[in-house]
Design a protein around this motif. Structure first.
Motif, mmCIF file in Angstrom:
data_model
loop_
_atom_site.group_PDB
_atom_site.id
_atom_site.type_symbol
_atom_site.label_atom_id
_atom_site.label_comp_id
_atom_site.label_asym_id
_atom_site.label_seq_id
_atom_site.Cartn_x
_atom_site.Cartn_y
_atom_site.Cartn_z
ATOM 1 N N GLU A 54 0.875 -1.175 0.000
ATOM 2 C CA GLU A 54 0.000 0.000 0.000
ATOM 3 C C GLU A 54 0.904 1.214 0.000
ATOM 4 O O GLU A 54 1.699 1.395 0.910
ATOM 5 C CB GLU A 54 -0.883 0.002 1.248
ATOM 6 C CG GLU A 54 -1.753 -1.242 1.390
ATOM 7 C CD GLU A 54 -2.281 -1.397 2.812
ATOM 8 O OE1 GLU A 54 -2.900 -0.468 3.339
ATOM 9 O OE2 GLU A 54 -2.034 -2.458 3.416
ATOM 10 N N HIS B 288 2.763 -0.057 3.613
ATOM 11 C CA HIS B 288 2.480 -1.330 4.264
ATOM 12 C C HIS B 288 2.825 -2.469 3.314
ATOM 13 O O HIS B 288 2.454 -2.430 2.152
ATOM 14 C CB HIS B 288 1.002 -1.421 4.648
ATOM 15 C CG HIS B 288 0.604 -0.417 5.678
ATOM 16 N ND1 HIS B 288 -0.680 -0.268 6.134
ATOM 17 C CD2 HIS B 288 1.351 0.487 6.367
ATOM 18 C CE1 HIS B 288 -0.714 0.683 7.040
ATOM 19 N NE2 HIS B 288 0.488 1.169 7.197
ATOM 20 N N ARG C 35 -4.120 -0.955 14.687
ATOM 21 C CA ARG C 35 -3.461 -0.131 13.666
ATOM 22 C C ARG C 35 -2.090 0.374 14.113
ATOM 23 O O ARG C 35 -1.389 1.021 13.356
ATOM 24 C CB ARG C 35 -4.354 1.067 13.324
ATOM 25 C CG ARG C 35 -5.616 0.671 12.617
ATOM 26 C CD ARG C 35 -5.527 1.025 11.136
ATOM 27 N NE ARG C 35 -6.437 0.195 10.387
ATOM 28 C CZ ARG C 35 -6.168 -0.283 9.176
ATOM 29 N NH1 ARG C 35 -5.033 -0.013 8.591
ATOM 30 N NH2 ARG C 35 -7.036 -1.019 8.534
ATOM 31 N N GLU D 121 0.972 -8.016 7.998
ATOM 32 C CA GLU D 121 1.135 -6.690 7.414
ATOM 33 C C GLU D 121 2.295 -5.997 8.115
ATOM 34 O O GLU D 121 2.206 -5.667 9.296
ATOM 35 C CB GLU D 121 -0.169 -5.905 7.602
ATOM 36 C CG GLU D 121 -0.163 -4.547 6.958
ATOM 37 C CD GLU D 121 -1.564 -3.922 6.907
ATOM 38 O OE1 GLU D 121 -2.560 -4.643 7.165
ATOM 39 O OE2 GLU D 121 -1.647 -2.720 6.625
HETATM 40 MG MG MG Z 1 -2.793 -1.672 5.569
#
Ligand code: MG
Ligand code: ADP
Length: 749
Positions: free
Chosen positions: A238, A365, A483, A495
């Motif tokens: 990302e 990411h 997150r 991730e």
């Molecule tokens: Mg992500």
């Protein structure tokens, strides 16, 4: 200085015309007059353009003989070399296809350790011995080139007498056609190596790590499924980035030289209203996005999402995941495409990790998993107890790998740019930890407490069913997605969130693949040892998993990674918190890392040491360039504006005094004169001290020591200088200020 213009008979005071400051206003005027470029897909379907510039399976079929096609497919699948006699045929087919697309040149496209991509274009055109012209591109040209490449970073691998470097074709990544203006070039993805085979790029070690992981993972898969012949690592990145107006960027030397602003007071409004994330995309940026997406689709880059990010002027795009080698190529290619297409729109796309102080920086990411050639995602919880044990095996091994090599993972994302993000409460901290979520935490705890050294048939059944029962819930409940974690399990992949936006993903990916390969190799040894003692396979696996869960427990963290408590807790657990690049990079050359890389055939000693040296040197150069640019900006832009303004104040005070007014009439002005003086001195003293510190650092022959000096003795002046300059920006007359301000950079388009 006063000059007399003979025709107008007017005396002009040049000091009153601030030529430089007008650059900012010219840029601002230019934005207003900017013709909005309209882009769009029209009635084009994405499927109609997707891959049209790629030499893919379909075009290969069309342009290659059956024999050549099979040979190429075969070497892609098995990772073996293409036979020399086939190479001529493939080259001819590739050239035929490229010419049918209007390409006139070809280039070996590679990723040296500069952080950008490199190309050296050659024409298909050649002259025969009799002087006639022909178009030629043969197997030799396809397979290997010798770019005049003595000026790429090599960390001492190549002395000048052996300065040759070679690029060699990577058939596993498809050739493509790059368009620039009306020119079209056939690009052949290649690795870049020295004359003796030592790697000088990102791709060569990445390919080795992919092969190492493939072998180790297939061996472990065979405990569960003998039909697996290949395991590939997958990556879905990302990409975050900023977009600003090019006119404004061009009059900021810091953005031009360093890709980030070194000065600039934060605007009254930043991201505090939280009105940008997922907000509607500004029209000019939208046109840019549609334009670069179409370029990307032609190149076979499968972009899926686009949206606004948290900071003003910040955006993100992400493709569907692919094999890691291709995903890495596509990411570097896209960064290049975005930069070029932005220019067409008079915009500037900033990939830098921290272009603006005070608002979020940009990351990339890296979603990573492993897939078998039987179509199974090894990090996806299965539907039956057997496939779930397979999932659990790869899941726990990943956690163990990250636990054992956390410092190396940290090193793999270290850069001068990324130091601004990690640990700055907007990105994960520099402490590596793994988040798995409540459900899987419970599963791991259960395996840890319930697996016994000896157990009955019944224990076994219950255990397997429990694991199976619990996991599917995870898929439904993603509400506790954390997150703040640098390395989070997100349902069917991990991730890695601490990667920097400008990074080459190959760097973290090759480390991840390698540590996983190594851990799986050890896992197999451990399991086999128990099986040899007569234990059942499943029990042996569970016992080793239990041991791994216990050993790697302290890398797991489910709480808020941004909190101070976590930093303290991590310290108690003995997890490292390397906040700067020079210290983080040391992890590359520890005994454990050396053993890891040598024994898995990823780097030789010379390659590893050279790479470490190159990364340190890059750090030094980056900070050095920033130091120089900042010194220039402060001295040549900020100080003149401040002095100019001060002169106006002084004249004003003098005038008021001449009128016979008392001091109360010009108290504010006098005070301002003093404030300005204080900051002028602040800048002057710190710029001078920074210069001295740079000199001291530059005299340091050892690159490691030099990097440390730049980090701890040069860089701290940046904040000092910036502090005074930003204070001046707040008081100096706006029209005298030469550099576009944050509000203009972030909000005008
Ligand atoms: Mg992500
Ligand atoms: P976000 O983190 O913003 O919620 P998504 O869940 O949409 O993002 O997915 C992010 C990326 O993860 C995408 O590029 C997607 O293709 C990728 N991804 C999904 N499955 C896998 C996988 N098995 N291996 C690698 N990447 C994957």
């Amino acid at each position: 200085m006063k000059i007399f213009l003979p025709f107008s008979k007017i005396t002009v005071d040049l000091s009153k015309i601030n030529i430089m400051s007008s650059l900012r206003f010219q840029a601002l005027r230019a934005i207003q007059g900017e013709e909005k470029k309209i882009s769009g897909y029209g009635d084009k379907k994405i499927t109609a353009i997707f891959g049209s510039h790629v030499f893919n399976g379909r075009t290969m079929r069309e342009f290659l003989s059956d024999e050549a096609y099979k040979s190429l497919q075969n070497s892609v699948k098995s990772g073996t070399r293409v036979e020399r006699k086939m190479a001529d045929q493939i080259a001819a087919g590739m050239k035929g296809w490229a010419e049918s697309k209007g390409a006139t040149h070809f280039t070996h496209w590679f990723q040296p350790l500069t952080g950008t991509t490199a190309e050296k274009h050659d024409s298909f055109f050649n002259i025969k011995s009799d002087g006639t012209a022909i178009e030629i591109f043969d197997g030799d040209a396809l397979i290997q080139q010798e770019p005049d490449a003595s000026s790429f970073p090599n960390g001492g691998i190549r002395a000048t007498f052996e300065a040759r470097g070679y690029t060699a074709w990577d058939p596993s990544s498809p050739a493509f056609i790059m368009e620039a203006g009306s020119g079209k070039t056939l690009c052949i993805p290649t690795i870049f190596i020295a004359y003796n085979g030592e790697s000088l790029d990102y791709k060569a070690p990445l390919l080795k790590s992919i092969a190492a992981l493939d072998k180790a993972a297939v061996d472990v898969c065979h405990y569960f499924d003998k039909n697996v012949n290949k395991v590939i690592a997958t990556l879905g990145w990302e990409q975050e980035y900023f977009v600003i107006d090019e006119n404004l960027a061009n009059v900021r030397p810091d953005l031009l030289m360093c890709g980030r602003t070194l000065l600039g007071h934060s605007p009254a409004k930043g991201q505090q209203l939280e009105d940008h994330y997922f907000g509607s995309i500004p029209e000019r940026v939208y046109a840019f996005m549609q334009d670069f997406e179409q370029e990307a689709y032609k190149l076979g880059i499968p972009l899926r999402t686009r949206h606004n990010e948290v900071a003003p002027a910040q955006f993100e795009c992400a493709p569907v995941f692919e094999e890691v080698n291709i995903a890495v190529d596509h990411n570097t290619l896209l960064m290049d495409v975005m930069t070029k297409v932005a220019k067409r729109h008079k915009l500037k796309a900033l990939m830098h990790e921290k272009p603006f102080a005070g608002v979020n920086g940009s990351g990339k990411h890296n979603n990573w998993s492993m897939a078998t050639d039987t179509g199974v995602n090894l990090l996806s919880p299965g539907k039956t107890p057997r496939t779930n044990l397979m999932f659990l095996t790869f899941f726990v091994n990943t956690i163990k790998a990250v636990h054992d090599y956390a410092d190396l993972l940290r090193a793999s994302i270290a850069s001068a740019n990324n130091d601004h993000r990690l640990g700055a409460n907007e990105a994960p901290p520099a402490i590596i930890s793994v988040y798995v979520g409540k459900y899987l935490s419970d599963v791991l705890d259960e395996v840890e407490t319930r697996v016994k050294d000896k157990f009955t048939e019944q224990d076994e059944v219950i255990l397997k069913l429990d694991i199976h029962k619990q996991i599917p819930e995870l898929m439904m409940d993603n509400t506790d997605r954390n997150r703040t974690s640098p390395f989070a399990f997100t349902g069917n992949k991990f991730e890695f969130r601490a990667v920097g936006s400008s990074a080459n993903c190959a760097s973290p990916m090759l480390v991840l693949n390698t540590i996983m390969a190594d851990t799986l190799k050890q896992f197999k040894k451990d399991v086999d040892a128990i099986i040899e003692k007569g234990e059942k396979k499943e029990i042996a696996i569970l016992q080793v998993l239990r041991a791994y869960i216990t050993k790697s427990k302290n890398i797991r963290f489910e709480g808020d990674n941004y909190s101070d408590e976590w930093a303290e807790e991590a310290k108690r657990r003995g997890l490292n918190n390397f906040k700067t690049t020079p210290e983080a990079l040391d992890a590359y050359v520890t005994e454990a890392s050396k053993h890891l890389f040598y024994s898995n055939g990823i780097f030789t000693q010379r390659e590893l040491e050279a790479r470490h040296e190159i990364m340190l040197e890059e750090y030094v150069k980056k900070v050095q360039i920033e130091g120089r640019t900042l010194g220039y900006l402060a001295t040549n832009h900020v100080l003149p504006a401040a002095i100019n303004y001060q002169n106006t104040l002084v004249e004003n005070v003098k005038g008021l005094k001449d009128l016979g007014l008392s001091e109360s009439a010009y108290k504010a002005q006098l005070n301002l004169v003093e404030v300005v003086s204080k900051h002028i001195n602040g800048i002057n003293d710190n710029v001078e001290a920074m210069l001295q510190a740079r000199k001291v650092a530059n005299n340091e022959p050892d690159m490691h020591v030099r990097a440390g000096k730049y980090c701890h003795e040069v860089k701290p002046y940046f904040d000092q200088i910036r502090y005074h300059a930003d204070k001046l920006e707040l008081v100096v007359d706006d029209k005298l200020w030469q550099l576009p301000k944050y509000r203009e950079l972030l909000f005008m388009r």
